[in-house]
Design a protein around this motif. Structure first.
Motif, mmCIF file in Angstrom:
data_model
loop_
_atom_site.group_PDB
_atom_site.id
_atom_site.type_symbol
_atom_site.label_atom_id
_atom_site.label_comp_id
_atom_site.label_asym_id
_atom_site.label_seq_id
_atom_site.Cartn_x
_atom_site.Cartn_y
_atom_site.Cartn_z
ATOM 1 N N ILE A 9 -3.923 57.900 3.337
ATOM 2 C CA ILE A 9 -4.169 58.396 1.989
ATOM 3 C C ILE A 9 -2.965 59.237 1.580
ATOM 4 O O ILE A 9 -2.497 60.076 2.333
ATOM 5 C CB ILE A 9 -5.477 59.211 1.935
ATOM 6 C CG1 ILE A 9 -6.666 58.283 2.194
ATOM 7 C CG2 ILE A 9 -5.616 59.931 0.598
ATOM 8 C CD1 ILE A 9 -7.989 58.971 2.347
ATOM 9 N N ILE A 55 -4.877 45.893 -2.617
ATOM 10 C CA ILE A 55 -3.811 46.288 -3.538
ATOM 11 C C ILE A 55 -3.119 45.060 -4.112
ATOM 12 O O ILE A 55 -2.852 44.984 -5.311
ATOM 13 C CB ILE A 55 -2.810 47.215 -2.819
ATOM 14 C CG1 ILE A 55 -3.497 48.545 -2.475
ATOM 15 C CG2 ILE A 55 -1.562 47.450 -3.668
ATOM 16 C CD1 ILE A 55 -2.736 49.396 -1.479
ATOM 17 N N LEU A 71 -1.982 52.554 7.043
ATOM 18 C CA LEU A 71 -1.828 53.205 5.742
ATOM 19 C C LEU A 71 -2.590 54.517 5.748
ATOM 20 O O LEU A 71 -3.702 54.600 6.261
ATOM 21 C CB LEU A 71 -2.371 52.304 4.628
ATOM 22 C CG LEU A 71 -1.624 51.002 4.379
ATOM 23 C CD1 LEU A 71 -2.330 50.196 3.303
ATOM 24 C CD2 LEU A 71 -0.189 51.271 3.996
ATOM 25 N N ASP A 124 0.060 57.919 1.015
ATOM 26 C CA ASP A 124 1.250 57.072 1.127
ATOM 27 C C ASP A 124 1.484 56.414 -0.226
ATOM 28 O O ASP A 124 0.543 56.177 -0.990
ATOM 29 C CB ASP A 124 1.042 55.957 2.160
ATOM 30 C CG ASP A 124 1.230 56.411 3.598
ATOM 31 O OD1 ASP A 124 1.644 57.560 3.816
ATOM 32 O OD2 ASP A 124 0.949 55.601 4.496
ATOM 33 N N LYS A 125 2.733 56.084 -0.518
ATOM 34 C CA LYS A 125 3.047 55.421 -1.779
ATOM 35 C C LYS A 125 3.710 54.085 -1.488
ATOM 36 O O LYS A 125 4.556 53.981 -0.609
ATOM 37 C CB LYS A 125 3.944 56.302 -2.625
ATOM 38 C CG LYS A 125 3.201 57.536 -3.096
ATOM 39 C CD LYS A 125 4.034 58.397 -3.980
ATOM 40 C CE LYS A 125 3.180 59.579 -4.398
ATOM 41 N NZ LYS A 125 3.936 60.774 -4.623
ATOM 42 N N HIS A 138 2.203 52.965 -6.271
ATOM 43 C CA HIS A 138 0.758 53.032 -6.062
ATOM 44 C C HIS A 138 0.509 54.011 -4.922
ATOM 45 O O HIS A 138 1.058 53.846 -3.841
ATOM 46 C CB HIS A 138 0.189 51.658 -5.697
ATOM 47 C CG HIS A 138 -1.257 51.700 -5.330
ATOM 48 N ND1 HIS A 138 -2.242 51.520 -6.271
ATOM 49 C CD2 HIS A 138 -1.872 51.929 -4.147
ATOM 50 C CE1 HIS A 138 -3.426 51.630 -5.659
ATOM 51 N NE2 HIS A 138 -3.214 51.886 -4.377
ATOM 52 N N GLU A 139 -0.315 55.035 -5.179
ATOM 53 C CA GLU A 139 -0.654 55.982 -4.130
ATOM 54 C C GLU A 139 -1.916 55.503 -3.419
ATOM 55 O O GLU A 139 -2.917 55.184 -4.057
ATOM 56 C CB GLU A 139 -0.883 57.374 -4.716
ATOM 57 C CG GLU A 139 -1.077 58.420 -3.636
ATOM 58 C CD GLU A 139 -1.037 59.835 -4.181
ATOM 59 O OE1 GLU A 139 -1.668 60.693 -3.567
ATOM 60 O OE2 GLU A 139 -0.372 60.061 -5.209
ATOM 61 N N ILE A 140 -1.858 55.441 -2.096
ATOM 62 C CA ILE A 140 -2.974 54.953 -1.289
ATOM 63 C C ILE A 140 -4.167 55.895 -1.419
ATOM 64 O O ILE A 140 -4.033 57.103 -1.301
ATOM 65 C CB ILE A 140 -2.567 54.834 0.203
ATOM 66 C CG1 ILE A 140 -1.393 53.866 0.372
ATOM 67 C CG2 ILE A 140 -3.767 54.419 1.066
ATOM 68 C CD1 ILE A 140 -1.687 52.447 -0.045
ATOM 69 N N LYS A 141 -5.318 55.273 -1.676
ATOM 70 C CA LYS A 141 -6.576 56.010 -1.765
ATOM 71 C C LYS A 141 -7.506 55.524 -0.651
ATOM 72 O O LYS A 141 -7.238 54.520 -0.008
ATOM 73 C CB LYS A 141 -7.230 55.763 -3.122
ATOM 74 C CG LYS A 141 -6.416 56.268 -4.306
ATOM 75 C CD LYS A 141 -7.061 55.831 -5.591
ATOM 76 C CE LYS A 141 -6.090 55.496 -6.680
ATOM 77 N NZ LYS A 141 -5.110 54.510 -6.449
ATOM 78 N N ASP A 158 -8.325 51.720 0.538
ATOM 79 C CA ASP A 158 -7.283 50.791 0.112
ATOM 80 C C ASP A 158 -6.826 49.968 1.310
ATOM 81 O O ASP A 158 -6.789 50.446 2.437
ATOM 82 C CB ASP A 158 -6.070 51.539 -0.448
ATOM 83 C CG ASP A 158 -6.164 51.820 -1.936
ATOM 84 O OD1 ASP A 158 -7.114 51.326 -2.585
ATOM 85 O OD2 ASP A 158 -5.290 52.533 -2.449
ATOM 86 N N SER A 159 -6.485 48.735 1.049
ATOM 87 C CA SER A 159 -5.857 47.869 2.042
ATOM 88 C C SER A 159 -4.760 47.109 1.310
ATOM 89 O O SER A 159 -4.764 47.023 0.084
ATOM 90 C CB SER A 159 -6.870 46.884 2.633
ATOM 91 O OG SER A 159 -7.270 45.948 1.653
ATOM 92 N N LEU A 160 -3.828 46.553 2.053
ATOM 93 C CA LEU A 160 -2.774 45.781 1.403
ATOM 94 C C LEU A 160 -3.360 44.605 0.635
ATOM 95 O O LEU A 160 -2.911 44.286 -0.461
ATOM 96 C CB LEU A 160 -1.759 45.279 2.426
ATOM 97 C CG LEU A 160 -0.780 46.307 2.960
ATOM 98 C CD1 LEU A 160 0.263 45.619 3.828
ATOM 99 C CD2 LEU A 160 -0.118 47.087 1.865
#
Length: 116
Positions: free
Chosen positions: A56, A31, A54, A58-59, A20-23, A26-28
């Motif tokens: 943007i 996700i 995190l 990050d995977k 999953h690529e962070i957009k 996004d938060s844990l």
């Protein structure tokens, strides 16, 4: 476990789930809810990610058993069952939150047996 180191690019090929690529936004928590997994499972799969910072792009490795599917306009329950070759009870067991007869646009449902 140390959650404060950034994940290195060469760790991605070790993911036994999906990436999953962070957009933006996004938060844990977000996700984990999207993929139907616990925060502890997510953190356990990503021990080298700085969960407090995190960025943007990050995977994260996501340990999924069921594939999330976002209901599109016009999708019907019959179409989903036919498209993914499922019976109603199997789909319903993977989605206790799902309305029994209707799917709503942008609703996230989980398709059993489609995880990686």
């Amino acid at each position: 476990m140390n959650y404060f180191l950034r994940r290195q690019d060469n760790d991605y090929d070790r993911c036994d789930g999906m990436l999953h690529e962070i957009k933006e936004r996004d938060s844990l928590y977000k996700i984990s809810r999207f993929y139907g997994i616990s925060l502890s499972e997510l953190m356990e799969k990503n021990p080298n990610v700085d969960v407090y910072n995190l960025k943007i792009g990050d995977k994260l490795c996501i340990p999924v058993k069921n594939m999330p599917y976002i209901v599109k306009k016009g999708d019907t329950l019959d179409w989903v069952l036919d498209h993914f070759k499922l019976d109603y009870d199997t789909l319903r067991n993977a989605n206790p939150q799902m309305s029994p007869l209707m799917l709503e646009e942008n609703e996230v449902i989980y398709i059993p047996g489609q995880g990686m």
